[in-house]
Design a protein around this motif. Structure first.
Motif, PDB file in Angstrom:
ATOM      1  N   CYS A  80     -61.193 -34.021  30.834  1.00  0.00           N
ATOM      2  CA  CYS A  80     -61.328 -34.285  32.275  1.00  0.00           C
ATOM      3  C   CYS A  80     -60.199 -35.163  32.792  1.00  0.00           C
ATOM      4  O   CYS A  80     -59.734 -34.976  33.920  1.00  0.00           O
ATOM      5  N   ARG A  81     -59.755 -36.102  31.982  1.00  0.00           N
ATOM      6  CA  ARG A  81     -58.621 -36.958  32.396  1.00  0.00           C
ATOM      7  C   ARG A  81     -57.316 -36.174  32.445  1.00  0.00           C
ATOM      8  O   ARG A  81     -56.575 -36.250  33.417  1.00  0.00           O
ATOM      9  N   ILE A  85     -60.005 -33.425  36.375  1.00  0.00           N
ATOM     10  CA  ILE A  85     -61.231 -32.816  36.883  1.00  0.00           C
ATOM     11  C   ILE A  85     -62.111 -33.940  37.403  1.00  0.00           C
ATOM     12  O   ILE A  85     -62.506 -34.828  36.646  1.00  0.00           O
ATOM     13  N   THR A  86     -62.409 -33.909  38.694  1.00  0.00           N
ATOM     14  CA  THR A  86     -63.172 -34.999  39.304  1.00  0.00           C
ATOM     15  C   THR A  86     -64.565 -34.592  39.773  1.00  0.00           C
ATOM     16  O   THR A  86     -65.427 -35.439  39.931  1.00  0.00           O
ATOM     17  N   GLN A  91     -66.840 -31.205  35.697  1.00  0.00           N
ATOM     18  CA  GLN A  91     -66.727 -32.015  34.492  1.00  0.00           C
ATOM     19  C   GLN A  91     -67.774 -31.591  33.469  1.00  0.00           C
ATOM     20  O   GLN A  91     -67.470 -31.400  32.289  1.00  0.00           O
ATOM     21  N   ILE A  95     -66.910 -29.845  29.873  1.00  0.00           N
ATOM     22  CA  ILE A  95     -67.277 -30.545  28.639  1.00  0.00           C
ATOM     23  C   ILE A  95     -68.270 -29.727  27.819  1.00  0.00           C
ATOM     24  O   ILE A  95     -68.103 -29.568  26.612  1.00  0.00           O
ATOM     25  N   ALA A 107     -70.983 -36.618  28.292  1.00  0.00           N
ATOM     26  CA  ALA A 107     -71.240 -36.216  29.679  1.00  0.00           C
ATOM     27  C   ALA A 107     -72.467 -36.929  30.232  1.00  0.00           C
ATOM     28  O   ALA A 107     -72.493 -37.322  31.403  1.00  0.00           O
ATOM     29  N   MET A 110     -71.512 -40.170  31.461  1.00  0.00           N
ATOM     30  CA  MET A 110     -70.742 -40.093  32.699  1.00  0.00           C
ATOM     31  C   MET A 110     -71.648 -40.008  33.921  1.00  0.00           C
ATOM     32  O   MET A 110     -71.313 -40.539  34.977  1.00  0.00           O
ATOM     33  N   GLN A 114     -73.284 -34.463  35.389  1.00  0.00           N
ATOM     34  CA  GLN A 114     -72.412 -34.058  34.292  1.00  0.00           C
ATOM     35  C   GLN A 114     -73.228 -33.687  33.057  1.00  0.00           C
ATOM     36  O   GLN A 114     -72.958 -32.688  32.390  1.00  0.00           O
ATOM     37  N   SER A 118     -73.405 -29.982  31.522  1.00  0.00           N
ATOM     38  CA  SER A 118     -72.909 -29.856  30.159  1.00  0.00           C
ATOM     39  C   SER A 118     -73.971 -29.226  29.254  1.00  0.00           C
ATOM     40  O   SER A 118     -73.660 -28.364  28.436  1.00  0.00           O
TER      41      SER A 118
END
Length: 142
Positions: A80-81, A85-86, A91, A95, A107, A110, A114, A118
């Motif tokens: 994601c970084r 991906i925001t 995300q 993932i 996830a 997060m 997420q 996921s």
């Protein structure tokens, strides 16, 4: 889910296709034998399913397990970084599709969305890979 059903479905399908195609291409490039190819083919699904798929196709399940864990750790920490991906939904789909259970635990840390996305992606990715692994494997020897 209804509002984003198409995007979620396409995201998971693209992730499964990318995973299978990447393994296929790299195995052909490095001229891996069939058993190593089938060992790596289920690298993006959860360990319990992936090891069975590998064994069924003639791979080495214990090596598949290691590849799955390694894939999960790599994808969960940086995907994601790196790709910026925001969106929480994106995300989670990214993932879950790439990093399976290892990533899904991350996830969940997060956020709720997420984690849910996921989890859904992990399940659908596993099912699609189980269905598609044998046909993809049959193409390798051609």
């Amino acid at each position: 889910l209804k509002k984003n059903a198409l995007a979620i479905t396409l995201g998971i399908a693209a992730g499964v296709a990318a995973s299978l195609a990447t393994v296929f291409a790299l195995a052909a490039l490095f001229r891996l034998d069939f058993s190593l190819f089938t060992t790596l083919l289920p690298k993006s699904i959860t360990t319990a399913i992936g090891m069975d798929v590998s064994a069924e196709l003639g791979g080495y399940p214990s090596l598949t397990g290691a590849a799955i864990i390694l894939t999960g750790n790599i994808c969960a920490d940086g995907a994601c970084r790196v790709f910026r991906i925001t969106s929480p939904i994106a995300q989670g789909v990214a993932i879950g599709t790439a990093a399976h259970a290892v990533g899904t635990s991350r996830a969940l840390e997060m956020g709720e969305i997420q984690g849910a996305m996921s989890s859904l992606s992990l399940i659908v990715t596993g099912l699609l890979t189980v269905v598609l692994a044998a046909p993809v494997a049959s193409l390798y020897g051609i």
